[in-house]
Design an enzyme around this catalytic site. Structure first.
Site, short mmCIF file in Angstrom:
data_model
loop_
_atom_site.label_atom_id
_atom_site.label_comp_id
_atom_site.label_asym_id
_atom_site.label_seq_id
_atom_site.Cartn_x
_atom_site.Cartn_y
_atom_site.Cartn_z
CE LYS A 137 -3.89 1.91 2.68
NZ LYS A 137 -4.75 1.70 3.86
CB SER A 162 -8.14 3.36 2.59
OG SER A 162 -7.30 2.76 3.54
CB SER A 214 -8.39 0.68 5.58
OG SER A 214 -9.07 1.90 5.48
#
Lengths: 95, 486
Positions: free
Chosen positions: B94, B169, B193
């Site tokens: 990420k 996310s 997330s």
């Protein structure tokens, strides 16, 4: 409903420049979200007092000692700054 | 000569299968890495999981891994041919997690050209194992969102249905695993997330106990909740990656030496709590049925199902969206145009702050900074921030009480499957409500996994398994038994 002036005041505290349309959107969004937060008013404070009987936090701090780091790290950190000179970060004059 | 079938099969292998393959010299890490890079090139124009593909770094690490593997297999090292499980295995990261020398944008214009000056602790640990970094994946700006639609750069589409969101996310991370663009990925979970995109994309995602994994090198959103965790193809892979990244770190004062127990638990001996509040109003009837079927399956295999109540969960979203913006408003004060990132020139220091932040941050980030600044401002602090902290405690105590009676808690990850791109972008509050089943867990600091347990048409549905503090292994044991039944 919070006012546009309130929105502008908070934006200034938060150091955010908002456009006119952002200010209008913020006024609408913040108002509906703050209304939703009213839900928390339903939680009785007696209930909270009874429950919050002592938070357990354990101190987990390391010793205050200087640890050697490679010079490349300091260089990398300085390189990340938008404005720098001779290994220093430049800042606008404050006074 | 390797054919395309070989590549297709390689992309399906789990971490242990790849490890065995390396050991038996069926293929090399360079071959596996190239197969993944090839597939990224082929599929990512459509999906948009990656913000950056680190091809040079990946091939370099793969070559090094191959050398270490053949050295280990030759036995000269005297290690009996052993090498780390993750050696040579390619993964994605990420883009809020720092990889030294690579860009780390956090999905924000304000960090568009920011190059990470050091490795996050989790990256250091994986590099030590000889893992291979394929690239940095898309996310909602500063991890604030449930769909990746808040990314300043692009929307990551759901590999199962390109008209729908991947969740957020960590949407890029989950999509990269679901689309076979990475063996596994590292995401971060603040309110859901990791679990939400894992559920939407049909992969496994673990939010570890708060403190189990170091946050050093994770760009902060809300520090009392942020936690890095794995997104993987299988539960077994999830355990392997978690074992590799966990542990106390002197660079993160909130990290704790894991007292993670190693006992084996069998599904027939466990008590599963089912909170009635998580199946009420607002849940999609198909999601509800799939989760109930998974619970029935556990029951059929001998688990004891115990109805429980988490009565204060109904306050969790309100509580969460006061605490998170408050921490955001403090954490993101560091973006001042001086130390790193974008700088917009201005007459004086104050105007420089206002302009840099005004132009660098997207609307959701601004909304949260505004909400946080408001909640913490004098006159409102008691009604919002202080109240939310108190409510956080009673939400936590609900779980502690429930765990006196049960070993694990089963619930849906989200009330609906992946929604259409653009469907909710005008309604911030309806986005916030997507965290309704995932954020209470975070407020309590507990570990939870998302396990794919069914589909509505093409759309996967994830079961959330919540465990006691540091009982990730019990979650893994039961999740992997369930995985085999489905």
């Amino acid at each position: 409903m919070i006012s546009k002036d309130e929105v502008r005041h908070i934006a200034k505290l938060a150091r955010l420049e908002l456009t006119e349309s952002e200010t209008a959107k913020m006024q609408k969004d913040l108002s509906s979200i703050l209304d939703y937060f009213d839900l928390l008013k339903k939680v009785k404070s007696e209930k909270l007092k009874a429950k919050n009987s002592g938070l357990k936090f354990k101190s987990n701090l390391r010793k205050d000692e200087v640890k050697e780091k490679p010079a490349s790290l300091a260089n990398n950190l300085i390189q990340a700054a938008p404005d720098k000179k001779d290994g220093y970060i430049k800042v606008k004059s404050i006074l | 000569m390797v054919n395309s079938d070989f590549f297709m099969n390689i992309l399906d292998l789990t971490i242990t299968q790849l490890h065995e393959g390396f050991r038996n010299k069926n293929f090399t890490s360079v071959e596996v890495t190239k197969a993944y890079l090839e597939n990224i090139k082929k599929t990512d124009k459509e999906i948009g999981a990656y913000l950056l593909v680190t091809e040079g770094l990946a091939l370099n690490q793969a070559e090094k891994a191959d050398k270490l593997i053949s050295l280990a297999l030759s036995g000269v090292e005297g290690n009996g041919g052993d090498f780390p499980l993750l050696m040579g295995v390619p993964f994605s990261v990420k883009d809020a997690i720092l990889v030294e020398g690579q860009k780390a944008t956090a999905g924000s214009k304000i960090l568009e050209n920011y190059v990470a000056p050091y490795d996050a602790t989790v990256i250091k640990k994986l590099k030590t194992q000889g893992a291979v970094i394929l690239g940095k994946t898309n996310l909602d700006e500063f991890a604030m969102g449930v769909s990746t639609e808040n990314s300043a750069f692009k929307v990551t589409k759901n590999p199962n249905d390109l008209t729908r969101v991947s969740g957020g996310s960590s949407g890029g991370s989950a999509a990269s695993v679901a689309a076979k663009q990475a063996v596994y990925s590292l995401g971060s979970d603040t309110g859901g997330s990791i679990r939400l995109p894992a559920s939407f994309c049909g992969v496994v995602g673990l939010n570890p106990t708060y403190g189990a994994v170091s946050r050093s090198g994770l760009i902060s959103m809300a520090s009392s909740l942020d936690q890095i965790g794995p997104i993987t193809k299988t539960v077994e892979d999830c355990r392997i990656v978690f074992d590799a990244i966990k542990g106390k770190d002197p660079l993160d004062a909130t990290s704790i030496e894991s007292q993670i127990s190693n006992f084996k638990s069998e599904i027939k001996n466990i008590k599963i709590g089912v909170p009635k509040e998580y199946f009420g109003r607002g849940i999609n009837s198909n999601v509800k049925k799939i989760i109930e079927d998974a619970i029935k399956k556990a029951k059929k295999h001998g688990a004891k199902i115990v109805p429980i109540s988490l009565p204060n969960s109904k306050y969790a979203v309100a509580c969460y969206y006061i605490i998170v913006p408050s921490e955001v408003s403090a954490n993101l004060a560091r973006f001042d145009g001086i130390k790193y990132g974008l700088y917009e020139d201005a007459e004086n220091l104050l105007d420089g702050y206002m302009k840099t932040r005004g132009r660098g941050f997207g609307i959701e980030v601004k909304r949260r900074i505004m909400l946080g600044t408001y909640s913490l401002s004098s006159g409102y602090y008691d009604a919002y921030y202080k109240k939310a902290q108190e409510v956080r405690q009673i939400i936590k105590e609900d779980f502690i009480d429930a765990f006196k009676k049960v070993d694990l808690i089963f619930s849906p990850v989200s009330p609906i499957p992946a929604f259409k791109i653009g469907e909710k972008t005008d309604d911030a509050l309806s986005m916030y409500l997507m965290d309704i089943y995932t954020c209470p867990v975070k407020l309590a600091g507990l570990p939870a996994i998302s396990l794919p347990v069914g589909n509505i048409g093409k759309l996967p549905v994830g079961l959330q398994i919540i465990g006691k503090y540091f009982e990730e292994n019990k979650i893994f044991n039961i999740a992997s038994q369930l995985e085999k039944m489905l």
